[in-house]
Motif scaffolding. Structure first.
Motif, PDB file in Angstrom:
ATOM      1  N   ASP A  54      89.412  52.104  19.394  1.00 49.74           N
ATOM      2  CA  ASP A  54      88.417  51.054  19.162  1.00 49.74           C
ATOM      3  C   ASP A  54      87.528  51.403  17.973  1.00 49.74           C
ATOM      4  O   ASP A  54      87.216  50.539  17.143  1.00 49.74           O
ATOM      5  CB  ASP A  54      87.558  50.825  20.408  1.00 49.74           C
ATOM      6  N   TYR A  58      87.382  49.454  14.322  1.00 43.07           N
ATOM      7  CA  TYR A  58      86.131  48.995  13.743  1.00 43.07           C
ATOM      8  C   TYR A  58      85.930  49.551  12.330  1.00 43.07           C
ATOM      9  O   TYR A  58      85.552  48.818  11.411  1.00 43.07           O
ATOM     10  CB  TYR A  58      84.935  49.355  14.619  1.00 43.07           C
ATOM     11  N   SER A 137      71.187  42.107  18.320  1.00 48.27           N
ATOM     12  CA  SER A 137      72.462  42.639  17.855  1.00 48.27           C
ATOM     13  C   SER A 137      73.412  41.478  17.617  1.00 48.27           C
ATOM     14  O   SER A 137      73.392  40.491  18.354  1.00 48.27           O
ATOM     15  CB  SER A 137      73.056  43.586  18.898  1.00 48.27           C
ATOM     16  N   ARG A 138      74.266  41.610  16.629  1.00 42.21           N
ATOM     17  CA  ARG A 138      75.251  40.562  16.375  1.00 42.21           C
ATOM     18  C   ARG A 138      76.484  40.717  17.267  1.00 42.21           C
ATOM     19  O   ARG A 138      77.385  39.909  17.218  1.00 42.21           O
ATOM     20  CB  ARG A 138      75.643  40.539  14.905  1.00 42.21           C
ATOM     21  N   TYR A 139      76.489  41.777  18.065  1.00 44.08           N
ATOM     22  CA  TYR A 139      77.619  42.039  18.946  1.00 44.08           C
ATOM     23  C   TYR A 139      77.298  41.587  20.364  1.00 44.08           C
ATOM     24  O   TYR A 139      76.165  41.696  20.823  1.00 44.08           O
ATOM     25  CB  TYR A 139      77.974  43.532  18.914  1.00 44.08           C
ATOM     26  N   SER A 140      78.316  41.138  21.060  1.00 39.75           N
ATOM     27  CA  SER A 140      78.109  40.615  22.412  1.00 39.75           C
ATOM     28  C   SER A 140      77.850  41.740  23.413  1.00 39.75           C
ATOM     29  O   SER A 140      78.203  42.898  23.180  1.00 39.75           O
ATOM     30  CB  SER A 140      79.339  39.817  22.860  1.00 39.75           C
ATOM     31  N   ASP A 143      80.804  43.915  24.417  1.00 38.57           N
ATOM     32  CA  ASP A 143      81.384  44.860  23.466  1.00 38.57           C
ATOM     33  C   ASP A 143      80.902  46.265  23.830  1.00 38.57           C
ATOM     34  O   ASP A 143      79.722  46.579  23.696  1.00 38.57           O
ATOM     35  CB  ASP A 143      80.954  44.493  22.044  1.00 38.57           C
ATOM     36  N   ARG A 146      78.939  48.133  21.069  1.00 40.13           N
ATOM     37  CA  ARG A 146      77.989  47.306  20.308  1.00 40.13           C
ATOM     38  C   ARG A 146      76.864  48.115  19.687  1.00 40.13           C
ATOM     39  O   ARG A 146      76.458  47.841  18.558  1.00 40.13           O
ATOM     40  CB  ARG A 146      77.439  46.170  21.165  1.00 40.13           C
ATOM     41  N   TYR A 147      76.360  49.121  20.361  1.00 42.05           N
ATOM     42  CA  TYR A 147      75.256  49.911  19.810  1.00 42.05           C
ATOM     43  C   TYR A 147      75.736  50.861  18.718  1.00 42.05           C
ATOM     44  O   TYR A 147      75.057  51.064  17.713  1.00 42.05           O
ATOM     45  CB  TYR A 147      74.533  50.674  20.922  1.00 42.05           C
ATOM     46  N   LYS A 149      78.401  50.296  16.829  1.00 39.60           N
ATOM     47  CA  LYS A 149      78.757  49.444  15.694  1.00 39.60           C
ATOM     48  C   LYS A 149      77.517  49.055  14.893  1.00 39.60           C
ATOM     49  O   LYS A 149      77.547  49.057  13.658  1.00 39.60           O
ATOM     50  CB  LYS A 149      79.489  48.189  16.170  1.00 39.60           C
ATOM     51  N   GLN A 150      76.434  48.724  15.583  1.00 41.53           N
ATOM     52  CA  GLN A 150      75.201  48.370  14.885  1.00 41.53           C
ATOM     53  C   GLN A 150      74.690  49.559  14.073  1.00 41.53           C
ATOM     54  O   GLN A 150      74.267  49.403  12.933  1.00 41.53           O
ATOM     55  CB  GLN A 150      74.137  47.901  15.884  1.00 41.53           C
ATOM     56  N   ASP A 153      76.954  49.884  11.091  1.00 44.27           N
ATOM     57  CA  ASP A 153      76.654  48.816  10.125  1.00 44.27           C
ATOM     58  C   ASP A 153      75.443  49.177   9.283  1.00 44.27           C
ATOM     59  O   ASP A 153      75.449  49.006   8.062  1.00 44.27           O
ATOM     60  CB  ASP A 153      76.367  47.487  10.843  1.00 44.27           C
TER      61      ASP A 153
END
Length: 167
Positions: A54, A58, A137-140, A143, A146-147, A149-150, A153
């Protein structure tokens, strides 16, 4: 009904394919250094491989955000995911509990950004996001990364492709 072949269609298509074949695409490669020793990834080998896949998937999305011709090489040296993993006694997948305290996501990585064989920037980074549960966050919520990925980013925007300030 009779169709007529356009005499310019084939050369135009050939030219477009040649242009695409010669285009310099951006590329991202990622490797994991001693993932069995990472601070916080699942203990079960199957779950650990899923999480690392995963992350790899990403990281691969960064190639769309890099300028053409640039190559980003990332070595992940450690991962400490948001929350804490609680083992299940009855078997099955462990449960990740997030409480917003001292359980923020962290990642240690080395990177090299190159273009045409020249190093544009490189470094050894200790990423973390102590306020991971604050803000939007732009992630659901579904996900599981999500943390992380943020956090990645934010690092990517700040370090790899920093925005030029308007004058």
């Amino acid at each position: 009904m009779r169709t007529m072949s356009k005499p310019y269609a084939r050369p135009l298509l050939a030219a477009m394919l040649a242009l695409l074949a010669g285009a310099a695409w951006a590329d991202v490669t990622v490797s994991y250094v001693k993932p069995d020793d990472f601070a916080d990834v699942p203990r079960n080998a199957v779950d650990r491989e899923r999480v690392l896949k995963d992350f790899s998937d990403y990281f691969a999305t960064f190639n769309k955000r890099l300028p053409a011709g640039q190559n980003l090489k990332i070595e992940v040296l450690d991962i400490d995911m948001a929350g804490r993993l609680w083992p299940r006694r009855s078997g099955g997948e462990d449960i990740r509990v997030l409480n917003g305290g001292a359980d923020w996501p962290r990642m240690h990585l080395r990177y090299t950004l190159e273009q045409d064989g020249k190093v544009l920037r490189s470094g050894d980074e200790q990423l973390s996001n102590m306020n991971y549960m604050q803000g939007v966050s732009r992630y659901s919520d579904g996900d599981t990364l999500r943390y992380e990925k943020q956090m990645l980013d934010d690092w990517f925007k700040k370090t790899i492709v920093p925005q030029v300030a308007a004058r």
